[in-house]
Motif scaffolding. Structure first.
Motif, PDB file in Angstrom:
ATOM      1  N   VAL A   1       7.156  11.468  12.521  1.00  0.00           N
ATOM      2  CA  VAL A   1       7.972  11.515  11.302  1.00  0.00           C
ATOM      3  C   VAL A   1       8.174  10.108  10.743  1.00  0.00           C
ATOM      4  CG1 VAL A   1      10.237  12.099  10.357  1.00  0.00           C
ATOM      5  CG2 VAL A   1       9.114  13.644  11.983  1.00  0.00           C
ATOM      6  N   ILE A   2       8.579   9.199  11.618  1.00  0.00           N
ATOM      7  CA  ILE A   2       8.788   7.814  11.185  1.00  0.00           C
ATOM      8  C   ILE A   2       7.467   7.195  10.727  1.00  0.00           C
ATOM      9  CG2 ILE A   2       9.612   5.548  11.899  1.00  0.00           C
ATOM     10  CD1 ILE A   2      11.761   7.736  11.620  1.00  0.00           C
ATOM     11  N   ALA A   3       6.379   7.559  11.405  1.00  0.00           N
ATOM     12  CA  ALA A   3       5.070   7.021  11.009  1.00  0.00           C
ATOM     13  C   ALA A   3       4.689   7.515   9.611  1.00  0.00           C
ATOM     14  CB  ALA A   3       4.016   7.428  12.027  1.00  0.00           C
ATOM     15  N   GLN A   4       4.985   8.787   9.301  1.00  0.00           N
ATOM     16  CA  GLN A   4       4.712   9.306   7.959  1.00  0.00           C
ATOM     17  C   GLN A   4       5.480   8.526   6.902  1.00  0.00           C
ATOM     18  OE1 GLN A   4       4.815  13.585   7.171  1.00  0.00           O
ATOM     19  NE2 GLN A   4       4.698  13.946   9.383  1.00  0.00           N
ATOM     20  N   LEU A   5       6.765   8.288   7.170  1.00  0.00           N
ATOM     21  CA  LEU A   5       7.585   7.545   6.207  1.00  0.00           C
ATOM     22  C   LEU A   5       7.079   6.118   6.040  1.00  0.00           C
ATOM     23  CD1 LEU A   5      11.141   8.783   7.272  1.00  0.00           C
ATOM     24  CD2 LEU A   5       9.910   9.383   5.174  1.00  0.00           C
ATOM     25  N   ALA A   6       6.768   5.493   7.155  1.00  0.00           N
ATOM     26  CA  ALA A   6       6.290   4.110   7.081  1.00  0.00           C
ATOM     27  C   ALA A   6       4.982   4.022   6.319  1.00  0.00           C
ATOM     28  CB  ALA A   6       6.128   3.553   8.493  1.00  0.00           C
ATOM     29  N   GLY A   7       4.131   5.030   6.441  1.00  0.00           N
ATOM     30  CA  GLY A   7       2.858   5.027   5.742  1.00  0.00           C
ATOM     31  C   GLY A   7       2.992   5.173   4.245  1.00  0.00           C
ATOM     32  N   ALA A   8       4.129   5.741   3.793  1.00  0.00           N
ATOM     33  CA  ALA A   8       4.345   5.925   2.360  1.00  0.00           C
ATOM     34  C   ALA A   8       5.034   4.733   1.711  1.00  0.00           C
ATOM     35  CB  ALA A   8       5.166   7.195   2.129  1.00  0.00           C
ATOM     36  N   LEU A   9       5.397   3.708   2.485  1.00  0.00           N
ATOM     37  CA  LEU A   9       6.130   2.554   1.948  1.00  0.00           C
ATOM     38  C   LEU A   9       5.171   1.409   1.614  1.00  0.00           C
ATOM     39  CD1 LEU A   9       9.114   2.495   4.490  1.00  0.00           C
ATOM     40  CD2 LEU A   9       9.066   3.528   2.204  1.00  0.00           C
TER      41      LEU A   9
ATOM     42  N   PHE B   1      17.893   4.704  10.188  1.00  0.00           N
ATOM     43  CA  PHE B   1      17.866   6.071   9.655  1.00  0.00           C
ATOM     44  C   PHE B   1      18.941   6.880  10.375  1.00  0.00           C
ATOM     45  CE2 PHE B   1      14.732   5.857  13.060  1.00  0.00           C
ATOM     46  CZ  PHE B   1      15.089   6.922  13.870  1.00  0.00           C
ATOM     47  N   ALA B   2      19.401   7.899   9.710  1.00  0.00           N
ATOM     48  CA  ALA B   2      20.396   8.824  10.280  1.00  0.00           C
ATOM     49  C   ALA B   2      20.021  10.240   9.829  1.00  0.00           C
ATOM     50  CB  ALA B   2      21.800   8.458   9.833  1.00  0.00           C
TER      51      ALA B   2
ATOM     52  N   TYR C   1      17.763  -1.030   0.732  1.00  0.00           N
ATOM     53  CA  TYR C   1      17.759   0.198  -0.063  1.00  0.00           C
ATOM     54  C   TYR C   1      18.097   1.378   0.858  1.00  0.00           C
ATOM     55  CZ  TYR C   1      14.998  -2.816  -3.125  1.00  0.00           C
ATOM     56  OH  TYR C   1      14.557  -3.867  -3.889  1.00  0.00           O
ATOM     57  N   GLU C   2      18.815   2.298   0.314  1.00  0.00           N
ATOM     58  CA  GLU C   2      19.178   3.499   1.079  1.00  0.00           C
ATOM     59  C   GLU C   2      18.714   4.722   0.314  1.00  0.00           C
ATOM     60  OE1 GLU C   2      23.301   5.496   2.061  1.00  0.00           O
ATOM     61  OE2 GLU C   2      22.981   3.796   3.424  1.00  0.00           O
ATOM     62  N   LEU C   3      17.937   5.582   0.995  1.00  0.00           N
ATOM     63  CA  LEU C   3      17.385   6.785   0.383  1.00  0.00           C
ATOM     64  C   LEU C   3      17.847   8.020   1.158  1.00  0.00           C
ATOM     65  CD1 LEU C   3      13.660   5.645  -0.079  1.00  0.00           C
ATOM     66  CD2 LEU C   3      15.580   5.281  -1.644  1.00  0.00           C
ATOM     67  N   SER C   4      17.939   9.115   0.440  1.00  0.00           N
ATOM     68  CA  SER C   4      18.173  10.411   1.110  1.00  0.00           C
ATOM     69  C   SER C   4      16.849  11.147   1.163  1.00  0.00           C
ATOM     70  CB  SER C   4      19.210  11.234   0.339  1.00  0.00           C
ATOM     71  OG  SER C   4      18.764  11.521  -0.969  1.00  0.00           O
TER      72      SER C   4
ATOM     73  N   LEU D   1      17.692   7.211   4.915  1.00  0.00           N
ATOM     74  CA  LEU D   1      16.695   6.252   5.385  1.00  0.00           C
ATOM     75  C   LEU D   1      17.041   4.885   4.787  1.00  0.00           C
ATOM     76  CD1 LEU D   1      13.914   5.937   6.877  1.00  0.00           C
ATOM     77  CD2 LEU D   1      12.855   6.302   4.636  1.00  0.00           C
ATOM     78  N   THR D   2      17.154   3.883   5.639  1.00  0.00           N
ATOM     79  CA  THR D   2      17.477   2.527   5.186  1.00  0.00           C
ATOM     80  C   THR D   2      16.218   1.672   5.229  1.00  0.00           C
ATOM     81  OG1 THR D   2      19.716   2.747   6.065  1.00  0.00           O
ATOM     82  CG2 THR D   2      18.943   0.522   5.544  1.00  0.00           C
ATOM     83  N   LEU D   3      15.915   1.031   4.077  1.00  0.00           N
ATOM     84  CA  LEU D   3      14.727   0.202   3.951  1.00  0.00           C
ATOM     85  C   LEU D   3      15.135  -1.246   3.686  1.00  0.00           C
ATOM     86  CD1 LEU D   3      12.650   2.505   1.558  1.00  0.00           C
ATOM     87  CD2 LEU D   3      12.697   2.527   4.065  1.00  0.00           C
ATOM     88  N   THR D   4      14.377  -2.154   4.188  1.00  0.00           N
ATOM     89  CA  THR D   4      14.590  -3.569   3.905  1.00  0.00           C
ATOM     90  C   THR D   4      13.278  -4.187   3.449  1.00  0.00           C
ATOM     91  OG1 THR D   4      14.161  -4.159   6.213  1.00  0.00           O
ATOM     92  CG2 THR D   4      16.460  -3.797   5.572  1.00  0.00           C
ATOM     93  N   SER D   5      13.397  -5.140   2.525  1.00  0.00           N
ATOM     94  CA  SER D   5      12.219  -5.802   1.987  1.00  0.00           C
ATOM     95  C   SER D   5      12.586  -7.238   1.614  1.00  0.00           C
ATOM     96  CB  SER D   5      11.718  -5.052   0.751  1.00  0.00           C
ATOM     97  OG  SER D   5      10.659  -5.756   0.131  1.00  0.00           O
ATOM     98  N   PRO D   6      11.691  -8.197   1.831  1.00  0.00           N
ATOM     99  CA  PRO D   6      11.982  -9.578   1.445  1.00  0.00           C
ATOM    100  C   PRO D   6      11.968  -9.766  -0.072  1.00  0.00           C
ATOM    101  CG  PRO D   6       9.747  -9.411   2.264  1.00  0.00           C
ATOM    102  CD  PRO D   6      10.395  -8.082   2.493  1.00  0.00           C
TER     103      PRO D   6
END
Length: 218
Positions: free
Chosen positions: A112-120, A129-130, A195-198, A152-157
């Motif tokens: 699941v996490i790999a799918q999300l990471a692949g879409a970023l 994530f929670a 960034y925080e996403l639902s 889902l919490t994302l961070t980016s420089p």
């Protein structure tokens, strides 16, 4: 002319029944008594034969009943010897059903996490994530029920196109919905944007391992 010999009629021998009337009646009574005696004797013989036949039939019925009872007792003994096996099978079935209910929403988090990471985008990382898993499948169509829901919490420089990122996440086959929660409030903290996403997944992410085991048992 020759004269025909004359027929001389001989008188019949006279017969006289000298038996007294009383003796005749006595003989008749004796004959009647013998007839009644034979009739009674025949009745007794018939009754004896009927009783004997009934006794034989009753004896045969008792023998069949005894054989049936012996077979029943043998079956009961055999069933009693199998009671432990039956109890073990019942316990196994109950535990299998319990496992299917308890683990029907089993899933592997890494894919699941790999799918999300692949879409970023490349510079974006998942920092947290929670998620809460959904219930067990209620219908055959796993795409109509919620399998995983949360944030889902994302961070980016660098600042990213959050709308494009959300569309990329929505395009995932198992994602039912995705939306931004803090799209306009991204903050620079030590050179990072947060960034925080639902995100909501359907039940196609479930492993189905225990549900398949349950169907196999049936």
């Amino acid at each position: 002319m020759t004269n025909a010999p004359a027929l001389i009629a001989r008188p019949g021998i006279p017969r006289v029944n000298l038996i007294p009337r009383s003796e005749i009646e006595k003989r008749e009574r004796a004959a009647l008594t013998r007839g009644w005696m034979w009739g009674v004797l025949a009745t007794i013989v018939v009754a004896f034969l009927v009783i004997a036949a009934a006794f034989v039939l009753n004896w045969l019925a008792d023998q069949r009943l005894a054989e049936s009872q012996a077979r029943t007792n043998a079956l009961l003994t055999e069933l009693a010897s199998l009671s432990d096996v039956s109890a073990a099978l019942a316990t196994e079935s109950a535990l299998t059903d319990f496992r299917a209910d308890a683990l029907g929403n089993d899933l592997a988090w890494a894919p699941v996490i790999a799918q999300l990471a692949g879409a970023l985008p490349e510079e974006v990382a998942i920092s947290g994530f929670a998620f809460v898993t959904g219930g067990t499948p209620q219908t055959a169509d796993v795409t109509t029920e919620v399998g995983l829901d949360g944030t889902l919490t994302l961070t980016s420089p660098n600042a990213i196109d959050i709308a494009a990122t959300i569309r990329s996440i929505r395009s995932l086959e198992s994602v039912a919905d995705a939306d931004g929660r803090l799209v306009t409030s991204s903050q620079r903290t030590v050179g990072q944007f947060t960034y925080e996403l639902s995100v909501t997944f359907d039940q196609s992410i479930y492993s189905g391992e225990y549900a398949e085991a349950e169907e196999g048992d049936e």
